[in-house]
Design a protein around this motif. Sequence first.
Motif, PDB file in Angstrom:
ATOM      1  N   THR A 168       0.815  -1.219   0.000  1.00 47.14           N
ATOM      2  CA  THR A 168       0.000   0.000   0.000  1.00 47.14           C
ATOM      3  C   THR A 168       0.847   1.268   0.000  1.00 47.14           C
ATOM      4  O   THR A 168       0.507   2.249  -0.656  1.00 47.14           O
ATOM      5  N   GLY A 169       1.942   1.261   0.735  1.00 48.94           N
ATOM      6  CA  GLY A 169       2.771   2.461   0.844  1.00 48.94           C
ATOM      7  C   GLY A 169       3.306   2.931  -0.492  1.00 48.94           C
ATOM      8  O   GLY A 169       3.258   4.121  -0.814  1.00 48.94           O
ATOM      9  N   SER A 170       3.824   2.015  -1.306  1.00 46.77           N
ATOM     10  CA  SER A 170       4.375   2.406  -2.603  1.00 46.77           C
ATOM     11  C   SER A 170       3.279   2.866  -3.553  1.00 46.77           C
ATOM     12  O   SER A 170       3.475   3.786  -4.344  1.00 46.77           O
ATOM     13  N   LEU A 171       2.109   2.251  -3.463  1.00 44.47           N
ATOM     14  CA  LEU A 171       0.987   2.673  -4.308  1.00 44.47           C
ATOM     15  C   LEU A 171       0.528   4.075  -3.927  1.00 44.47           C
ATOM     16  O   LEU A 171       0.308   4.928  -4.792  1.00 44.47           O
ATOM     17  N   GLN A 172       0.413   4.314  -2.633  1.00 41.09           N
ATOM     18  CA  GLN A 172       0.000   5.637  -2.173  1.00 41.09           C
ATOM     19  C   GLN A 172       1.016   6.699  -2.582  1.00 41.09           C
ATOM     20  O   GLN A 172       0.650   7.791  -3.014  1.00 41.09           O
ATOM     21  N   LYS A 173       2.289   6.368  -2.467  1.00 38.94           N
ATOM     22  CA  LYS A 173       3.347   7.313  -2.833  1.00 38.94           C
ATOM     23  C   LYS A 173       3.255   7.683  -4.306  1.00 38.94           C
ATOM     24  O   LYS A 173       3.386   8.864  -4.681  1.00 38.94           O
ATOM     25  N   GLU A 174       2.998   6.700  -5.178  1.00 36.91           N
ATOM     26  CA  GLU A 174       2.918   6.979  -6.612  1.00 36.91           C
ATOM     27  C   GLU A 174       1.703   7.826  -6.949  1.00 36.91           C
ATOM     28  O   GLU A 174       1.780   8.747  -7.763  1.00 36.91           O
ATOM     29  N   ILE A 175       0.572   7.539  -6.320  1.00 34.14           N
ATOM     30  CA  ILE A 175      -0.635   8.308  -6.621  1.00 34.14           C
ATOM     31  C   ILE A 175      -0.518   9.727  -6.076  1.00 34.14           C
ATOM     32  O   ILE A 175      -0.971  10.690  -6.707  1.00 34.14           O
ATOM     33  N   LYS A 176       0.097   9.904  -4.914  1.00 38.07           N
ATOM     34  CA  LYS A 176       0.323  11.246  -4.381  1.00 38.07           C
ATOM     35  C   LYS A 176       1.228  12.046  -5.315  1.00 38.07           C
ATOM     36  O   LYS A 176       1.030  13.247  -5.512  1.00 38.07           O
ATOM     37  N   ALA A 177       2.230  11.383  -5.892  1.00 42.96           N
ATOM     38  CA  ALA A 177       3.108  12.073  -6.846  1.00 42.96           C
ATOM     39  C   ALA A 177       2.333  12.463  -8.092  1.00 42.96           C
ATOM     40  O   ALA A 177       2.578  13.525  -8.682  1.00 42.96           O
ATOM     41  N   LEU A 178       1.382  11.630  -8.496  1.00 40.50           N
ATOM     42  CA  LEU A 178       0.544  11.933  -9.653  1.00 40.50           C
ATOM     43  C   LEU A 178      -0.248  13.215  -9.441  1.00 40.50           C
ATOM     44  O   LEU A 178      -0.487  13.973 -10.391  1.00 40.50           O
ATOM     45  N   ALA A 179      -0.640  13.473  -8.199  1.00 39.62           N
ATOM     46  CA  ALA A 179      -1.439  14.670  -7.904  1.00 39.62           C
ATOM     47  C   ALA A 179      -0.704  15.951  -8.272  1.00 39.62           C
ATOM     48  O   ALA A 179      -1.336  16.974  -8.563  1.00 39.62           O
ATOM     49  N   GLN A 180       0.624  15.904  -8.277  1.00 39.61           N
ATOM     50  CA  GLN A 180       1.406  17.107  -8.556  1.00 39.61           C
ATOM     51  C   GLN A 180       1.412  17.475 -10.037  1.00 39.61           C
ATOM     52  O   GLN A 180       1.599  18.630 -10.392  1.00 39.61           O
ATOM     53  N   ASN A 181       1.211  16.479 -10.912  1.00 38.25           N
ATOM     54  CA  ASN A 181       1.300  16.774 -12.351  1.00 38.25           C
ATOM     55  C   ASN A 181       0.183  16.132 -13.150  1.00 38.25           C
ATOM     56  O   ASN A 181       0.326  15.888 -14.344  1.00 38.25           O
TER      57      ASN A 181
END
Length: 295
Positions: free
Chosen positions: A165-178
């Motif tokens: 879950t942690g890596s998935l959340q990290k990737e989606i949070k990064a997606l929010a920036q761009n």
Amino acid sequence: MAGVNVTFKVGNRRGVMKNDVDAQSSFVEAMGEETNRKASANISVDVPRLQRVLDTRIRNSLGQAVMFAAMNMVGVKSNTTMDKNTRAAPTRVLFNMGSDRGLGGEGDLPLINPSAGLTQVFGSQGFELQWQALSRRTIMKKSAGGKATKGTTPREQATKFFVHTGSLQKEIKALAQNVVDRTGTVKIFYAKSATAKSLRVVNNQRRIRVGRLQLRFMPKVPIRTLKGFLTEDPATTDPSMAFEKSLGLSPDALMKLQGVEGYQRPLLQPVFSYWMLTRIPRLVGTAISNAIRSR
């Protein structure tokens, strides 16, 4: 409301056959009666200013949509099935489509496992998405020899819907920036005359008559991939995950979001559909209303 000449479109419509994907009803309702009356009159707006305002607001709002999915839907725990012959109750995501948002703002965002009271209030004017509970066998398999994050046991971690879950959340949070690099914000077109069928992109035009404007939102998104928007039901999703793929998510993230065949747990599609049906029209309505008043 008849008489409103501003038109609103969402996404590009390639591959949607003859369907005229038109989100006008949601946007027109959000503009309000007085603004609609003015919009149908011979009034012009400062288009570059409107473009800047909408760019900023839509960029922020779509970022909030992705962050909501990352912080509230990733990491949701599944009900545990103790009886091998009976699957536990599903996790429920309720999308309130009505105007009543609750005294404390309840229902303004999708609700995860809402209380019976909120379900009763919003259930009649919304749509419910269900994620099937994990089976006891799956939870045991995930917890065997697994590594848990600090403060939890492998068994507790295994009851979450998504692996790692942690890596998935990290990737989606990064997606929010761009995310808008993939979706776009809004393009403003105009008809040169009241009878013109072809639309032109606004370049050097400073002020345009309101009634000749067309606003196209998320212009880079193939709208056929966002079935929840097409059907006006956020719980309707595309299991091929073409929308998520268009956002540039990694193969690993796509695998986690898609799950095994028959057990897809839609995450980004329903959230984006909900935003485009409810939240984006409200902020657009406000922006156009302000632009008209500042003529």
